[in-house]
Scaffold this motif. Structure first.
Motif, mmCIF file in Angstrom:
data_model
loop_
_atom_site.group_PDB
_atom_site.id
_atom_site.type_symbol
_atom_site.label_atom_id
_atom_site.label_comp_id
_atom_site.label_asym_id
_atom_site.label_seq_id
_atom_site.Cartn_x
_atom_site.Cartn_y
_atom_site.Cartn_z
ATOM 1 N N ALA A 95 -10.210 -2.782 -6.188
ATOM 2 C CA ALA A 95 -9.086 -3.386 -6.601
ATOM 3 C C ALA A 95 -8.363 -4.158 -5.694
ATOM 4 N N MET A 96 -7.953 -5.221 -5.679
ATOM 5 C CA MET A 96 -7.044 -5.837 -4.775
ATOM 6 C C MET A 96 -5.669 -6.666 -5.438
ATOM 7 N N MET A 97 -4.886 -6.581 -4.403
ATOM 8 C CA MET A 97 -3.580 -7.231 -4.670
ATOM 9 C C MET A 97 -3.117 -7.923 -3.393
ATOM 10 N N GLY A 98 -2.008 -8.701 -3.263
ATOM 11 C CA GLY A 98 -1.666 -9.307 -2.149
ATOM 12 C C GLY A 98 -0.415 -9.793 -2.148
ATOM 13 N N ALA A 99 0.344 -9.883 -0.924
ATOM 14 C CA ALA A 99 1.624 -10.687 -0.872
ATOM 15 C C ALA A 99 1.894 -11.558 -0.017
ATOM 16 N N ILE A 152 -7.490 -2.935 -1.686
ATOM 17 C CA ILE A 152 -7.313 -3.751 -0.691
ATOM 18 C C ILE A 152 -5.780 -4.581 -1.173
ATOM 19 N N ALA A 153 -5.106 -4.772 0.029
ATOM 20 C CA ALA A 153 -3.793 -5.706 -0.181
ATOM 21 C C ALA A 153 -3.849 -6.734 1.150
ATOM 22 N N LEU A 158 0.750 -1.330 0.141
ATOM 23 C CA LEU A 158 -0.018 0.079 -0.029
ATOM 24 C C LEU A 158 1.009 1.224 -0.108
ATOM 25 N N ARG A 159 2.145 1.283 0.579
ATOM 26 C CA ARG A 159 3.001 2.496 0.885
ATOM 27 C C ARG A 159 3.303 2.703 -0.636
ATOM 28 N N ALA A 160 3.721 1.696 -1.363
ATOM 29 C CA ALA A 160 4.319 1.598 -2.671
ATOM 30 C C ALA A 160 3.084 2.320 -3.589
#
Ligand SMILES: Cc1cc2nc3c(=O)[nH]c(=O)nc-3n(C[C@H](O)[C@H](O)[C@H](O)COP(=O)(O)O)c2cc1C
Length: 188
Positions: free
Chosen positions: A112-116, A77-78, A25-27
């Protein structure tokens, strides 16, 4: 792309200080187009969902969450992956924000979603679970691009800052797509 004053609310499904997902999210905040702004919401103060508490009125952190979701043009969302699904803190926040179902702030909200994750599948299974929750809330979860950050240890520094250029490009593309997606939903 028309991102004039575009407001994105970023929510990470992790509470830990050096979280990879908070780093994502910071990125995203760094990489957002100039005319878009990402504000992040910390889920730590959100209490466990309890219908008896809700019946007395939403607790202050829940009111704040709902009001920020309402004011945002879109959500980002991360999510980490916990046991092939999304973490309880994130599901809990969605549960609060989905209530009451009529007129809930999540209804028709572009997402939108992303995740690590440290695993090899980069939250693919968690994101499927997230999509399922957003089906019930009738949120407009964007289909693509998909951002799965696998083997996160190789892509972040020790403080959880995203250092991998390819992943940064993917986050940038996700944000651009989210603005287009939201404008399409608003303007047809
Ligand atoms: C309870 C728990 C369950 C986990 N389950 C998975 C999993 O199913 N798949 C996966 O790829 N990683 C799993 N992990 C590892 C997470 O991907 C890793 O802890 C990741 O760093 C969490 O995200 P964060 O850095 O944003 O806190 C799990 C971690 C925890 C604490």
């Amino acid at each position: 792309m028309n991102g004039q004053g575009f407001r994105i609310l970023g929510i990470a499904g992790s509470l830990r200080a050096h979280s990879y997902n908070r780093g994502l999210l910071r990125a995203a905040a760094e990489l957002a187009p100039d005319d878009a702004r990402i504000e992040t919401f910390d889920l730590a103060p959100i209490p466990p969902y309890n219908a008896d508490v809700e019946a007395q009125g939403d607790p202050e952190p829940v009111r704040e969450l709902k009001s920020k979701i309402h004011a945002a043009d879109a959500l980002l969302i991360a999510t980490p992956e916990y046991n092939y699904s999304i973490p309880g803190v994130l599901k809990n926040a969605i549960d609060w924000a989905s209530r009451p179902p009529e007129g809930a702030v999540l209804r028709h909200k572009p997402v939108a979603m992303m995740g690590a994750s440290t695993g090899n599948f980069g939250t693919a299974r968690a994101q499927l679970a997230l999509r399922q929750a957003f089906q019930f809330t009738k949120s407009f979860a964007m289909l693509e691009p998909e951002v799965y950050v696998f083997r996160a240890r190789e892509r972040f520094d020790a403080e959880g800052n995203l250092t991998d250029e390819d992943t940064r490009d993917r986050v940038r593309a996700l944000l651009e797509a989210l603005i287009i997606w939201t404008n399409k939903l608003k303007n047809g």
